[in-house]
Design a protein around this motif. Structure first.
Motif, PDB file in Angstrom:
ATOM      1  N   TYR A 107       0.823  -1.209   0.000  1.00  0.00           N
ATOM      2  CA  TYR A 107       0.000   0.000   0.000  1.00  0.00           C
ATOM      3  C   TYR A 107       0.860   1.264   0.000  1.00  0.00           C
ATOM      4  N   THR A 108       1.779   1.369   0.939  1.00  0.00           N
ATOM      5  CA  THR A 108       2.534   2.617   1.071  1.00  0.00           C
ATOM      6  C   THR A 108       3.495   2.832  -0.090  1.00  0.00           C
ATOM      7  N   GLU A 109       4.112   1.750  -0.574  1.00  0.00           N
ATOM      8  CA  GLU A 109       5.192   1.903  -1.550  1.00  0.00           C
ATOM      9  C   GLU A 109       4.747   1.732  -2.997  1.00  0.00           C
ATOM     10  N   VAL A 110       3.705   0.936  -3.248  1.00  0.00           N
ATOM     11  CA  VAL A 110       3.302   0.656  -4.626  1.00  0.00           C
ATOM     12  C   VAL A 110       1.930   1.249  -4.934  1.00  0.00           C
ATOM     13  N   ASN A 111       0.872   0.787  -4.226  1.00  0.00           N
ATOM     14  CA  ASN A 111      -0.471   1.319  -4.484  1.00  0.00           C
ATOM     15  C   ASN A 111      -0.484   2.841  -4.394  1.00  0.00           C
ATOM     16  N   ASN A 112       0.054   3.367  -3.306  1.00  0.00           N
ATOM     17  CA  ASN A 112       0.100   4.815  -3.118  1.00  0.00           C
ATOM     18  C   ASN A 112       1.344   5.426  -3.759  1.00  0.00           C
ATOM     19  N   GLY A 113       2.347   4.590  -3.993  1.00  0.00           N
ATOM     20  CA  GLY A 113       3.599   5.096  -4.547  1.00  0.00           C
ATOM     21  C   GLY A 113       3.460   5.679  -5.938  1.00  0.00           C
ATOM     22  N   VAL A 114       2.608   5.068  -6.777  1.00  0.00           N
ATOM     23  CA  VAL A 114       2.421   5.613  -8.121  1.00  0.00           C
ATOM     24  C   VAL A 114       1.747   6.983  -8.054  1.00  0.00           C
ATOM     25  N   TYR A 115       0.829   7.155  -7.113  1.00  0.00           N
ATOM     26  CA  TYR A 115       0.187   8.463  -6.938  1.00  0.00           C
ATOM     27  C   TYR A 115       1.177   9.487  -6.393  1.00  0.00           C
ATOM     28  N   ARG A 116       2.072   9.041  -5.532  1.00  0.00           N
ATOM     29  CA  ARG A 116       3.080   9.946  -4.989  1.00  0.00           C
ATOM     30  C   ARG A 116       3.952  10.500  -6.115  1.00  0.00           C
TER      31      ARG A 116
ATOM     32  N   SER B   5      10.334  16.338  -4.692  1.00  0.00           N
ATOM     33  CA  SER B   5       9.339  15.387  -4.206  1.00  0.00           C
ATOM     34  C   SER B   5       9.150  14.250  -5.200  1.00  0.00           C
ATOM     35  N   TYR B   6       9.114  14.590  -6.492  1.00  0.00           N
ATOM     36  CA  TYR B   6       8.972  13.551  -7.513  1.00  0.00           C
ATOM     37  C   TYR B   6      10.162  12.604  -7.492  1.00  0.00           C
ATOM     38  N   ASP B   7      11.380  13.145  -7.443  1.00  0.00           N
ATOM     39  CA  ASP B   7      12.570  12.298  -7.460  1.00  0.00           C
ATOM     40  C   ASP B   7      12.554  11.306  -6.297  1.00  0.00           C
ATOM     41  N   ALA B   8      12.178  11.797  -5.110  1.00  0.00           N
ATOM     42  CA  ALA B   8      12.132  10.927  -3.936  1.00  0.00           C
ATOM     43  C   ALA B   8      11.058   9.860  -4.092  1.00  0.00           C
ATOM     44  N   ALA B   9       9.904  10.243  -4.641  1.00  0.00           N
ATOM     45  CA  ALA B   9       8.814   9.293  -4.831  1.00  0.00           C
ATOM     46  C   ALA B   9       9.184   8.230  -5.856  1.00  0.00           C
TER      47      ALA B   9
ATOM     48  N   ARG C 139      11.612   5.715  -4.399  1.00  0.00           N
ATOM     49  CA  ARG C 139      10.928   4.885  -3.413  1.00  0.00           C
ATOM     50  C   ARG C 139      10.054   3.827  -4.106  1.00  0.00           C
ATOM     51  N   LEU C 140       9.347   4.211  -5.153  1.00  0.00           N
ATOM     52  CA  LEU C 140       8.513   3.271  -5.888  1.00  0.00           C
ATOM     53  C   LEU C 140       9.351   2.167  -6.506  1.00  0.00           C
ATOM     54  N   TRP C 141      10.428   2.546  -7.181  1.00  0.00           N
ATOM     55  CA  TRP C 141      11.206   1.540  -7.887  1.00  0.00           C
ATOM     56  C   TRP C 141      11.977   0.633  -6.940  1.00  0.00           C
ATOM     57  N   ALA C 142      12.309   1.123  -5.757  1.00  0.00           N
ATOM     58  CA  ALA C 142      12.907   0.237  -4.751  1.00  0.00           C
ATOM     59  C   ALA C 142      11.924  -0.866  -4.377  1.00  0.00           C
ATOM     60  N   ALA C 143      10.656  -0.505  -4.264  1.00  0.00           N
ATOM     61  CA  ALA C 143       9.632  -1.493  -3.910  1.00  0.00           C
ATOM     62  C   ALA C 143       9.386  -2.475  -5.061  1.00  0.00           C
ATOM     63  N   LEU C 144       9.329  -1.974  -6.288  1.00  0.00           N
ATOM     64  CA  LEU C 144       9.100  -2.867  -7.424  1.00  0.00           C
ATOM     65  C   LEU C 144      10.280  -3.813  -7.636  1.00  0.00           C
TER      66      LEU C 144
ATOM     67  N   VAL D 254      -1.263   3.256 -17.747  1.00  0.00           N
ATOM     68  CA  VAL D 254      -1.456   4.599 -17.180  1.00  0.00           C
ATOM     69  C   VAL D 254      -0.243   5.103 -16.407  1.00  0.00           C
ATOM     70  N   TYR D 255       0.192   4.356 -15.412  1.00  0.00           N
ATOM     71  CA  TYR D 255       1.167   4.910 -14.467  1.00  0.00           C
ATOM     72  C   TYR D 255       2.530   5.160 -15.097  1.00  0.00           C
ATOM     73  N   HIS D 256       2.935   4.309 -16.035  1.00  0.00           N
ATOM     74  CA  HIS D 256       4.243   4.478 -16.671  1.00  0.00           C
ATOM     75  C   HIS D 256       4.376   5.851 -17.315  1.00  0.00           C
ATOM     76  N   GLY D 257       3.383   6.268 -18.091  1.00  0.00           N
ATOM     77  CA  GLY D 257       3.449   7.553 -18.773  1.00  0.00           C
ATOM     78  C   GLY D 257       2.778   8.676 -18.012  1.00  0.00           C
ATOM     79  N   HIS D 258       1.522   8.499 -17.690  1.00  0.00           N
ATOM     80  CA  HIS D 258       0.724   9.568 -17.080  1.00  0.00           C
ATOM     81  C   HIS D 258       1.293  10.006 -15.735  1.00  0.00           C
ATOM     82  N   PHE D 259       1.732   9.047 -14.930  1.00  0.00           N
ATOM     83  CA  PHE D 259       2.263   9.361 -13.599  1.00  0.00           C
ATOM     84  C   PHE D 259       3.793   9.403 -13.575  1.00  0.00           C
ATOM     85  N   LYS D 260       4.420   9.317 -14.747  1.00  0.00           N
ATOM     86  CA  LYS D 260       5.878   9.466 -14.857  1.00  0.00           C
ATOM     87  C   LYS D 260       6.646   8.393 -14.089  1.00  0.00           C
ATOM     88  N   CYS D 261       6.074   7.187 -14.008  1.00  0.00           N
ATOM     89  CA  CYS D 261       6.746   6.061 -13.353  1.00  0.00           C
ATOM     90  C   CYS D 261       7.494   5.263 -14.413  1.00  0.00           C
TER      91      CYS D 261
END
Length: 352
Positions: free
Chosen positions: A181-190, A199-203, A206-211, A246-253
């Motif tokens: 939840y904290t790192e992936v589900n919410n991580g893409v929104y972060r 803030s984006y760089d840190a998010a 953090r997301l890719w560490a979890a993936l 969605v998340y790869h492009g739209h959320f810059k993940c």
């Protein structure tokens, strides 16, 4: 969908995690809800009394749709579906004739919220469970809704339903689900709603560490915990299935597509091809929601035509790791006709 617009003054996204946290429980007396604790009520389990309102676009609501189907609760709790887009005020029942939910008789989900709490002051979110006789919101506490479907509604599960919240595995499941939840589900929104570069760089990191952790963790196990599908897999799936679309492009993940991560993509394919998962996934609605509603990220509202998601139907090879989707249980039956995702909206095609 829980409110995705709570950002701190420093530019980092913060989710509002306060909900109407009433519960529907098996030991509540029949009739009107009773007091439980400050700010919460206990409602009785009654087949036919409640309506689950969901958006196919929303990952948090998608959890409830999947769990309801896996447990065979379609004839016990009805399903109302809102449009993939919504306005400032509320999700709308634009998919129904005259834009009115045929069971609740309302145009806007806000009407159920206001019936419970006049001039409801927070965001109107899905999933929501509504009491049909009164038209009032019961709860929008999405993490608890699915757990209660597994435990409090057990008497009404279909024969052969899987145990998605097995008591013997809960101590192992809880920290994994919290991390997801904290790192992936919410991580893409972060990542997507970060308001400044720092803030984006840190998010992003953090997301890719979890993936990367999940890529390693799932390399030698078919499911997250135990040898069959559990609530943990449901919670991870709804983010992973939206990732490339969605998340790869739209959320810059965009370090990689999920299709470029061999273990995670095989895990996703395995779940997607399992009844209850791919057959409840509507990619056009998912893309329409994110690209049309988030005008601060995509002001043109142009919805991309890609990516090609046919790879989700390729064999996963995960059977070699052991385990089975249902444990000692069985697969759910066909999707009820009125709830089927259009064949053109999923790579499953006519099989949906």
């Amino acid at each position: 969908m829980p409110d995705a617009r709570n950002a701190s003054t420093a530019g980092a996204f913060e989710r509002d995690e306060s909900y109407v946290n009433d519960r529907i429980v098996a030991d509540a007396p029949a009739g009107a809800p009773t007091g439980d604790r400050v700010g919460a009520m206990r409602w009785p389990v009654e087949p036919g009394r409640y309506r689950l309102v969901a958006a196919r676009a929303c990952p948090w609501a998608h959890r409830g749709v999947i769990v309801r189907r896996l447990l065979g609760l379609e004839d016990v709790i009805s399903l109302g579906l809102v449009s993939p887009t919504h306005g400032e005020e509320s999700w709308r029942f634009d998919l129904d004739p005259d834009g009115r939910d045929p069971v609740l008789g309302i145009h806007l989900l806000r009407e159920a919220y206001d019936a419970r709490i006049p001039d409801y002051p927070k965001g109107v979110t899905v999933p929501a469970i509504v009491d049909v006789p009164t038209g009032q919101l019961v709860t929008n506490d999405f993490p608890q809704i699915t757990l209660d479907l597994s435990t409090e509604w057990r008497e009404h599960h279909r024969e052969g339903a899987p145990d998605l919240w097995p008591e013997a595995l809960r101590d192992e499941m809880e920290p994994i689900m919290r991390r997801i939840y904290t790192e992936v589900n919410n991580g893409v929104y972060r990542c997507g709603f970060a308001a400044d570069q720092q803030s984006y760089d840190a998010a992003y990191e953090r997301l890719w560490a979890a993936l990367d952790w999940l890529e390693d963790y799932l390399a030698d196990r078919r499911y997250l915990v135990g040898d069959h599908i559990t609530e943990a897999d449901v919670r991870l799936f709804t983010t992973l299935v939206r990732f490339d679309a969605v998340y790869h492009g739209h959320f810059k993940c965009n370090r990689q597509k999920l299709s470029e991560m061999p273990v995670l993509h095989a895990y996703l394919r395995d779940l997607f091809q399992t009844p209850g998962f791919g057959d409840t996934t509507d990619f056009p609605q998912i893309k329409e929601h994110y690209y049309v509603v988030h005008t601060d990220i995509n002001p043109t509202k142009v919805v991309p035509l890609g990516p090609d998601l046919a790879g989700l139907l390729e064999p996963s090879g995960r059977e070699s790791l052991g385990g089975s989707p249902w444990g000692a249980g069985t697969a759910p039956g066909p999707v009820p006709k009125a709830e089927r995702v259009p064949a053109t909206n999923t790579p499953l095609g006519e099989r949906a």
